[in-house]
Motif scaffolding. Structure first.
Motif, PDB file in Angstrom:
ATOM      1  N   ARG A 155      47.900  24.086 -21.348  1.00  0.00           N
ATOM      2  CA  ARG A 155      48.468  24.310 -20.010  1.00  0.00           C
ATOM      3  C   ARG A 155      47.850  23.349 -18.985  1.00  0.00           C
ATOM      4  NH1 ARG A 155      47.670  29.718 -21.847  1.00  0.00           N
ATOM      5  NH2 ARG A 155      49.683  30.633 -22.381  1.00  0.00           N
ATOM      6  N   ARG A 156      46.537  23.154 -19.076  1.00  0.00           N
ATOM      7  CA  ARG A 156      45.815  22.312 -18.115  1.00  0.00           C
ATOM      8  C   ARG A 156      46.313  20.863 -18.146  1.00  0.00           C
ATOM      9  NH1 ARG A 156      41.182  24.385 -19.143  1.00  0.00           N
ATOM     10  NH2 ARG A 156      40.525  22.961 -20.763  1.00  0.00           N
ATOM     11  N   ILE A 157      46.694  20.385 -19.312  1.00  0.00           N
ATOM     12  CA  ILE A 157      47.145  18.990 -19.426  1.00  0.00           C
ATOM     13  C   ILE A 157      48.642  18.852 -19.171  1.00  0.00           C
ATOM     14  CG2 ILE A 157      45.237  18.299 -20.911  1.00  0.00           C
ATOM     15  CD1 ILE A 157      47.127  18.491 -23.311  1.00  0.00           C
ATOM     16  N   GLY A 158      49.285  19.956 -18.791  1.00  0.00           N
ATOM     17  CA  GLY A 158      50.689  19.876 -18.399  1.00  0.00           C
ATOM     18  C   GLY A 158      51.688  20.218 -19.480  1.00  0.00           C
ATOM     19  N   MET A 159      51.217  20.706 -20.620  1.00  0.00           N
ATOM     20  CA  MET A 159      52.161  21.118 -21.654  1.00  0.00           C
ATOM     21  C   MET A 159      52.739  22.481 -21.271  1.00  0.00           C
ATOM     22  SD  MET A 159      50.315  19.847 -25.169  1.00  0.00           S
ATOM     23  CE  MET A 159      51.818  19.396 -26.057  1.00  0.00           C
ATOM     24  N   ARG A 160      53.966  22.727 -21.671  1.00  0.00           N
ATOM     25  CA  ARG A 160      54.636  23.983 -21.347  1.00  0.00           C
ATOM     26  C   ARG A 160      54.677  24.880 -22.568  1.00  0.00           C
ATOM     27  NH1 ARG A 160      59.909  21.886 -17.954  1.00  0.00           N
ATOM     28  NH2 ARG A 160      58.737  20.613 -16.473  1.00  0.00           N
ATOM     29  N   GLU A 161      54.373  26.152 -22.360  1.00  0.00           N
ATOM     30  CA  GLU A 161      54.492  27.108 -23.463  1.00  0.00           C
ATOM     31  C   GLU A 161      55.976  27.323 -23.730  1.00  0.00           C
ATOM     32  OE1 GLU A 161      53.356  31.660 -24.732  1.00  0.00           O
ATOM     33  OE2 GLU A 161      52.107  30.668 -23.228  1.00  0.00           O
ATOM     34  N   GLU A 162      56.388  27.006 -24.945  1.00  0.00           N
ATOM     35  CA  GLU A 162      57.798  27.102 -25.309  1.00  0.00           C
ATOM     36  C   GLU A 162      58.099  28.268 -26.238  1.00  0.00           C
ATOM     37  OE1 GLU A 162      58.913  22.378 -24.936  1.00  0.00           O
ATOM     38  OE2 GLU A 162      58.640  23.216 -26.933  1.00  0.00           O
ATOM     39  N   ALA A 163      57.094  28.729 -26.959  1.00  0.00           N
ATOM     40  CA  ALA A 163      57.347  29.832 -27.893  1.00  0.00           C
ATOM     41  C   ALA A 163      56.063  30.580 -28.199  1.00  0.00           C
ATOM     42  CB  ALA A 163      57.949  29.293 -29.195  1.00  0.00           C
ATOM     43  N   HIS A 164      56.231  31.878 -28.429  1.00  0.00           N
ATOM     44  CA  HIS A 164      55.171  32.724 -28.956  1.00  0.00           C
ATOM     45  C   HIS A 164      55.787  33.408 -30.176  1.00  0.00           C
ATOM     46  CE1 HIS A 164      51.705  35.719 -28.212  1.00  0.00           C
ATOM     47  NE2 HIS A 164      52.099  35.799 -29.465  1.00  0.00           N
ATOM     48  N   LEU A 165      55.431  32.889 -31.354  1.00  0.00           N
ATOM     49  CA  LEU A 165      55.975  33.415 -32.602  1.00  0.00           C
ATOM     50  C   LEU A 165      55.069  34.544 -33.078  1.00  0.00           C
ATOM     51  CD1 LEU A 165      56.782  29.997 -34.293  1.00  0.00           C
ATOM     52  CD2 LEU A 165      58.267  31.391 -32.836  1.00  0.00           C
ATOM     53  N   ARG A 166      55.655  35.711 -33.253  1.00  0.00           N
ATOM     54  CA  ARG A 166      54.862  36.890 -33.599  1.00  0.00           C
ATOM     55  C   ARG A 166      54.678  37.003 -35.112  1.00  0.00           C
ATOM     56  NH1 ARG A 166      56.944  41.955 -31.869  1.00  0.00           N
ATOM     57  NH2 ARG A 166      58.863  41.263 -32.842  1.00  0.00           N
ATOM     58  N   LYS A 167      53.405  37.155 -35.504  1.00  0.00           N
ATOM     59  CA  LYS A 167      53.029  37.392 -36.899  1.00  0.00           C
ATOM     60  C   LYS A 167      53.812  36.485 -37.861  1.00  0.00           C
ATOM     61  CE  LYS A 167      50.470  40.873 -35.546  1.00  0.00           C
ATOM     62  NZ  LYS A 167      49.160  40.520 -35.100  1.00  0.00           N
ATOM     63  N   ASP A 168      53.813  35.205 -37.568  1.00  0.00           N
ATOM     64  CA  ASP A 168      54.605  34.258 -38.369  1.00  0.00           C
ATOM     65  C   ASP A 168      53.781  33.458 -39.372  1.00  0.00           C
ATOM     66  OD1 ASP A 168      53.343  32.645 -36.371  1.00  0.00           O
ATOM     67  OD2 ASP A 168      54.770  31.059 -36.872  1.00  0.00           O
ATOM     68  N   TRP A 169      52.453  33.560 -39.311  1.00  0.00           N
ATOM     69  CA  TRP A 169      51.617  32.731 -40.183  1.00  0.00           C
ATOM     70  C   TRP A 169      50.572  33.603 -40.865  1.00  0.00           C
ATOM     71  CZ3 TRP A 169      52.670  27.894 -41.464  1.00  0.00           C
ATOM     72  CH2 TRP A 169      51.713  27.190 -42.182  1.00  0.00           C
ATOM     73  N   TRP A 170      50.515  33.509 -42.187  1.00  0.00           N
ATOM     74  CA  TRP A 170      49.502  34.225 -42.955  1.00  0.00           C
ATOM     75  C   TRP A 170      48.265  33.339 -43.002  1.00  0.00           C
ATOM     76  CZ3 TRP A 170      48.774  39.017 -44.466  1.00  0.00           C
ATOM     77  CH2 TRP A 170      47.802  39.293 -45.444  1.00  0.00           C
ATOM     78  N   LYS A 172      44.011  33.483 -43.545  1.00  0.00           N
ATOM     79  CA  LYS A 172      42.722  34.117 -43.832  1.00  0.00           C
ATOM     80  C   LYS A 172      42.846  35.631 -43.927  1.00  0.00           C
ATOM     81  CE  LYS A 172      40.422  30.211 -41.934  1.00  0.00           C
ATOM     82  NZ  LYS A 172      40.294  29.522 -40.705  1.00  0.00           N
ATOM     83  N   GLY A 173      43.882  36.091 -44.653  1.00  0.00           N
ATOM     84  CA  GLY A 173      44.026  37.505 -44.955  1.00  0.00           C
ATOM     85  C   GLY A 173      44.740  38.339 -43.917  1.00  0.00           C
ATOM     86  N   GLU A 174      45.357  37.695 -42.938  1.00  0.00           N
ATOM     87  CA  GLU A 174      46.089  38.474 -41.945  1.00  0.00           C
ATOM     88  C   GLU A 174      47.245  37.657 -41.364  1.00  0.00           C
ATOM     89  OE1 GLU A 174      43.977  39.277 -38.196  1.00  0.00           O
ATOM     90  OE2 GLU A 174      42.567  37.697 -38.755  1.00  0.00           O
ATOM     91  N   TRP A 175      48.254  38.367 -40.869  1.00  0.00           N
ATOM     92  CA  TRP A 175      49.350  37.721 -40.164  1.00  0.00           C
ATOM     93  C   TRP A 175      48.886  37.397 -38.751  1.00  0.00           C
ATOM     94  CZ3 TRP A 175      53.387  35.734 -42.434  1.00  0.00           C
ATOM     95  CH2 TRP A 175      53.798  36.240 -43.658  1.00  0.00           C
ATOM     96  N   THR A 176      49.150  36.177 -38.312  1.00  0.00           N
ATOM     97  CA  THR A 176      48.727  35.749 -36.987  1.00  0.00           C
ATOM     98  C   THR A 176      49.923  35.237 -36.194  1.00  0.00           C
ATOM     99  OG1 THR A 176      48.221  33.501 -37.736  1.00  0.00           O
ATOM    100  CG2 THR A 176      46.433  35.117 -37.818  1.00  0.00           C
ATOM    101  N   ASP A 177      49.789  35.275 -34.876  1.00  0.00           N
ATOM    102  CA  ASP A 177      50.812  34.744 -33.979  1.00  0.00           C
ATOM    103  C   ASP A 177      50.554  33.252 -33.759  1.00  0.00           C
ATOM    104  OD1 ASP A 177      51.417  37.438 -33.738  1.00  0.00           O
ATOM    105  OD2 ASP A 177      51.280  37.471 -31.551  1.00  0.00           O
ATOM    106  N   THR A 178      51.615  32.513 -33.452  1.00  0.00           N
ATOM    107  CA  THR A 178      51.514  31.091 -33.161  1.00  0.00           C
ATOM    108  C   THR A 178      52.073  30.818 -31.775  1.00  0.00           C
ATOM    109  OG1 THR A 178      51.798  30.496 -35.485  1.00  0.00           O
ATOM    110  CG2 THR A 178      52.237  28.765 -33.874  1.00  0.00           C
ATOM    111  N   LEU A 179      51.340  30.038 -30.996  1.00  0.00           N
ATOM    112  CA  LEU A 179      51.848  29.539 -29.716  1.00  0.00           C
ATOM    113  C   LEU A 179      52.286  28.094 -29.923  1.00  0.00           C
ATOM    114  CD1 LEU A 179      49.191  30.753 -27.110  1.00  0.00           C
ATOM    115  CD2 LEU A 179      51.438  31.744 -27.594  1.00  0.00           C
ATOM    116  N   ILE A 180      53.413  27.753 -29.325  1.00  0.00           N
ATOM    117  CA  ILE A 180      53.913  26.385 -29.384  1.00  0.00           C
ATOM    118  C   ILE A 180      54.074  25.872 -27.957  1.00  0.00           C
ATOM    119  CG2 ILE A 180      55.782  24.848 -30.124  1.00  0.00           C
ATOM    120  CD1 ILE A 180      56.374  26.910 -32.355  1.00  0.00           C
ATOM    121  N   PHE A 181      53.408  24.770 -27.685  1.00  0.00           N
ATOM    122  CA  PHE A 181      53.498  24.103 -26.390  1.00  0.00           C
ATOM    123  C   PHE A 181      54.206  22.771 -26.594  1.00  0.00           C
ATOM    124  CE2 PHE A 181      50.026  27.001 -25.857  1.00  0.00           C
ATOM    125  CZ  PHE A 181      50.102  27.394 -24.523  1.00  0.00           C
ATOM    126  N   GLY A 182      54.918  22.317 -25.590  1.00  0.00           N
ATOM    127  CA  GLY A 182      55.599  21.035 -25.685  1.00  0.00           C
ATOM    128  C   GLY A 182      55.486  20.250 -24.399  1.00  0.00           C
TER     129      GLY A 182
END
Length: 191
Positions: A155-170, A172-182
């Protein structure tokens, strides 16, 4: 595409390609559990460090066979508060598909070097290279949503948050969310 002139320098940093001795310099950063927690790989051992550094030594520019640029972040000599030059992390840029107009950026900084704006300085320098030297249309950053420091940097460098993918990545033993900035080349007023 012309080769990039390296190292990149900023007011306080030198961003350079990898050398073999970086295995020893990066191991204290990548062996930390608090650093590896949000990465796709486990904490490094000395053997893993050597292997990873050899891989990264080949990533010298988007125009090369590797289609990637991997740079060591080190403090410049002569900073008042830091004696000598110290490796404090790394930053990379790589094509995220077959396109030559879109790339992904990623960074890892030693937590001990946090809070001084070094990551911001390095990321802005690499974004400038992405858009000015390579003429890219778009750069993205993807991260574990729990990595709040990385999200704040994006955010500080001016990238925009474009997506918050819920529990999309397995990871280290757990489902995690992913943030995508562009960031588009036309978004660069803040970078």
């Amino acid at each position: 595409m012309e080769p990039l002139e390296l190292p990149l320098t900023t007011d306080r940093l030198r961003l350079r390609t990898y050398v073999e001795s970086d295995a020893e310099a990066q191991l204290p950063i990548f062996s930390r559990e608090d650093v590896a927690r949000f990465l796709l790989e486990d904490s490094w051992t000395a053997e893993v460090a050597r292997t990873k550094i050899v891989e990264r030594m080949r990533r010298t520019g988007l125009e090369t066979e590797s289609r990637a640029l991997a740079l060591v972040i080190e403090t410049a000599d002569g900073l008042d508060d830091i004696a000598g030059s110290h490796v404090i992390g790394n930053i990379s840029l790589w094509f995220d598909s077959d396109s030559q107009e879109k790339a992904e950026i990623g960074w890892i900084l030693d937590p001990a070097a946090g809070g001084h704006g070094f990551a911001t300085e390095a990321a802005i320098a690499v974004l400038n290279v992405a858009f000015d030297h390579y003429g890219l249309h778009r750069v993205v950053a993807q991260m574990d949503a729990r990595n709040t420091s990385s999200a704040k940097l994006a955010r500080r460098i001016g990238m925009r948050e474009e997506a918050h993918l819920r529990k999309d990545w397995w990871s280290k033993g757990e489902w995690t969310d992913t943030l995508i900035f562009g960031m588009l080349s036309t978004d660069r007023q803040t970078a």
